[in-house]
Design a protein around this motif. Structure first.
Motif, mmCIF file in Angstrom:
data_model
loop_
_atom_site.group_PDB
_atom_site.id
_atom_site.type_symbol
_atom_site.label_atom_id
_atom_site.label_comp_id
_atom_site.label_asym_id
_atom_site.label_seq_id
_atom_site.Cartn_x
_atom_site.Cartn_y
_atom_site.Cartn_z
ATOM 1 N N THR A 9 0.832 -1.200 0.000
ATOM 2 C CA THR A 9 0.000 0.000 0.000
ATOM 3 C C THR A 9 0.866 1.249 0.000
ATOM 4 O OG1 THR A 9 -1.359 -1.278 1.523
ATOM 5 C CG2 THR A 9 -2.054 0.967 1.057
ATOM 6 N N LEU B 288 -0.811 19.686 -2.996
ATOM 7 C CA LEU B 288 -1.528 19.236 -4.192
ATOM 8 C C LEU B 288 -2.455 18.082 -3.894
ATOM 9 C CD1 LEU B 288 1.342 19.298 -6.742
ATOM 10 C CD2 LEU B 288 -0.557 20.861 -6.591
ATOM 11 N N CYS B 289 -1.945 17.086 -3.132
ATOM 12 C CA CYS B 289 -2.828 15.983 -2.799
ATOM 13 C C CYS B 289 -2.329 15.330 -1.534
ATOM 14 C CB CYS B 289 -2.938 14.980 -3.940
ATOM 15 S SG CYS B 289 -1.431 14.070 -4.267
ATOM 16 N N ALA C 156 1.734 9.771 -5.469
ATOM 17 C CA ALA C 156 2.250 11.100 -5.134
ATOM 18 C C ALA C 156 3.290 11.529 -6.156
ATOM 19 C CB ALA C 156 2.844 11.088 -3.730
ATOM 20 N N MET D 212 1.629 12.699 -9.292
ATOM 21 C CA MET D 212 1.096 14.048 -9.120
ATOM 22 C C MET D 212 2.193 15.085 -9.276
ATOM 23 S SD MET D 212 -1.966 14.790 -8.734
ATOM 24 C CE MET D 212 -2.680 16.000 -7.697
ATOM 25 N N VAL E 122 2.748 18.096 -12.300
ATOM 26 C CA VAL E 122 2.863 19.541 -12.112
ATOM 27 C C VAL E 122 4.028 20.083 -12.927
ATOM 28 C CG1 VAL E 122 3.446 21.309 -10.424
ATOM 29 C CG2 VAL E 122 1.839 19.541 -9.841
ATOM 30 N N GLU F 154 0.821 4.252 -2.773
ATOM 31 C CA GLU F 154 0.501 5.644 -2.476
ATOM 32 C C GLU F 154 1.631 6.571 -2.894
ATOM 33 O OE1 GLU F 154 -2.236 6.794 -0.286
ATOM 34 O OE2 GLU F 154 -3.158 4.836 -0.603
ATOM 35 N N ARG G 195 -7.321 13.466 -3.026
ATOM 36 C CA ARG G 195 -6.302 13.327 -4.063
ATOM 37 C C ARG G 195 -6.131 14.525 -4.943
ATOM 38 N NH1 ARG G 195 -4.526 7.918 -4.011
ATOM 39 N NH2 ARG G 195 -4.921 7.481 -1.824
ATOM 40 N N ARG H 95 -3.256 11.722 1.276
ATOM 41 C CA ARG H 95 -3.871 10.398 1.274
ATOM 42 C C ARG H 95 -5.384 10.527 1.343
ATOM 43 N NH1 ARG H 95 -3.915 5.415 4.913
ATOM 44 N NH2 ARG H 95 -4.030 3.857 3.268
#
Lengths: 200, 198
Positions: A184, B136-137, A192, A195, A199, A188, B142, B139
């Motif tokens: 997990t 930005l996000c 991240a 993301m 940007v 995650e 999001r 857990r």
């Protein structure tokens, strides 16, 4: 008078006052001097002998030397801070009264070193903690007393991170997690990372 | 030179006819109260011993304390103190006792020619570093866009700097307040005050 290299503020008085002193140098000496100061900034070292030798060369006394170093330090670091291009910097320095050749000499040295200066300032930016290193290990836990032998060996992941906080103290964080938790966490962190890359 | 009003001077009248021993007892008591704090039991014991009202004793001791406080407030040396108590109605020996006690109180308070330290100490600004962050996000959520500013503030009293986050509306409000303060400094009224103080 608003100046871009001062961040759209007025130029400090002491910088204006120093322009007269800097104009006394020849433009070649100016270039050498600026290069010395920039080198001092980048390497965070202070080469007192060289500076003293240069000072006696151009017949500056101790006070003048210190104030000229301070002024060049200020100009170069605030120009980098506000990402001023070297043409704009040259124009603004001429507006302040620095002769054209001197301004151009300073800007040449500035543009040559601009990426390294930016790198240095980025590293000096405020940050809470930095990660120095991380290590991982997979342990296999064999059945213990009280557990049935059929439960078998359980793998766990052990992670150790070395962090450096603001007072430059090194902290070590150790943690153990089960396989599902590790999967997990990786999932995650991957999200991240995606993301962050989107940007950029 | 101190100014004492009528009422305070009247409190000394109780002390004037006392013997030198009793008088110096009161003075040392006053000086000890200054250093250690007031102990009301002393008042009741003295009142019982001398069979006078507690209130008179309290007024007398507090008036003596006031004398010593005013002396150190105006940074008086021992000679200046003895000069200033001349026009109070003490006699020669009582004045000598008072001056002696004042000298010991100066030693006790640790100041010879210096004025007493200011009781107000303000924290001064030393350094401020900032950093703009955009979340930005996380857990939990999001897709967000939360800007905020991380501030590292260093004040004169603490050796460790303080860290805190400020959201944008608060930051705008704080800058507005600071701009108002700067405007006030440049206003006519404040400039006049500075001229007079200078």
């Amino acid at each position: 008078m608003r100046f871009r290299f001062c961040g759209d503020l007025d130029c400090p008085d002491w910088v204006l006052a120093e322009m007269a002193i800097l104009s006394k140098l020849t433009s070649i000496k100016m270039r050498i001097f600026v290069a010395m100061v920039v080198k001092q900034i980048l390497e965070q070292s202070s080469d007192d002998d060289k500076i003293a030798q240069f000072a006696s060369d151009v017949k500056f006394d101790v006070k003048d030397v210190h104030s000229s170093i301070a002024v060049i330090h200020f100009i170069v670091s605030s120009a980098t801070k506000h990402t001023v291009s070297s043409d704009v910097l040259s124009n603004e320095l001429q507006q302040l009264g620095l002769p054209k050749e001197h301004a151009q000499a300073l800007c040449k040295v500035y543009s040559d070193n601009s990426s390294r200066l930016e790198e240095l300032l980025r590293n000096q930016s405020l940050r809470l903690t930095r990660m120095e290193s991380s290590q991982w290990k997979v342990n296999l836990l064999l059945p213990a007393d009280g557990q049935t032998p059929e439960s078998g060996a359980v793998p766990t992941v052990e992670i150790q991170m070395k962090l450096r906080d603001l007072e430059n103290k090194s902290n070590s964080v150790k943690m153990t997690m089960s396989v599902e938790q590790c999967i997990t966490l990786r999932h995650e962190l991957q999200k991240a990372l995606e993301m962050m890359e989107s940007v950029q | 030179m101190f100014m004492l009003d009528e009422r305070q001077i009247s409190h000394f009248t109780f002390l004037l006819p006392l013997s030198n021993e009793d008088f110096s007892g009161f003075c040392t008591q006053a000086q000890q109260f200054l250093v250690n704090g007031i102990n009301p039991k002393v008042y009741s014991k003295a009142a019982a011993k001398l069979s006078i009202s507690e209130e008179t004793i309290r007024n007398a001791i507090e008036a003596l304390m006031l004398l010593f406080i005013k002396g150190s407030e105006n940074a008086m040396s021992v000679d200046e103190f003895s000069n200033s108590i001349i026009n109070l109605s003490f006699n020669e020996e009582q004045r000598q006792i008072l001056t002696g006690i004042y000298a010991t109180s100066l030693e006790a308070l640790g100041s010879s020619q210096q004025p007493t330290r200011s009781l107000l100490t303000f924290r001064h600004f030393v350094n401020l570093e900032w950093r703009l962050e955009v979340q930005l996000c996380s857990r939990a959520l999001r897709n967000q866009l939360t800007p905020r500013v991380l501030i590292k503030l260093q004040l004169s009293d603490a050796d460790k700097p303080r860290f805190f986050h400020v959201d944008i509306p608060t930051l705008l409000h704080v800058t507005e307040l600071l701009e108002e303060a700067v405007k006030e400094i440049r206003s006519q009224h404040v400039r006049r005050v500075f001229r007079y103080i200078k």
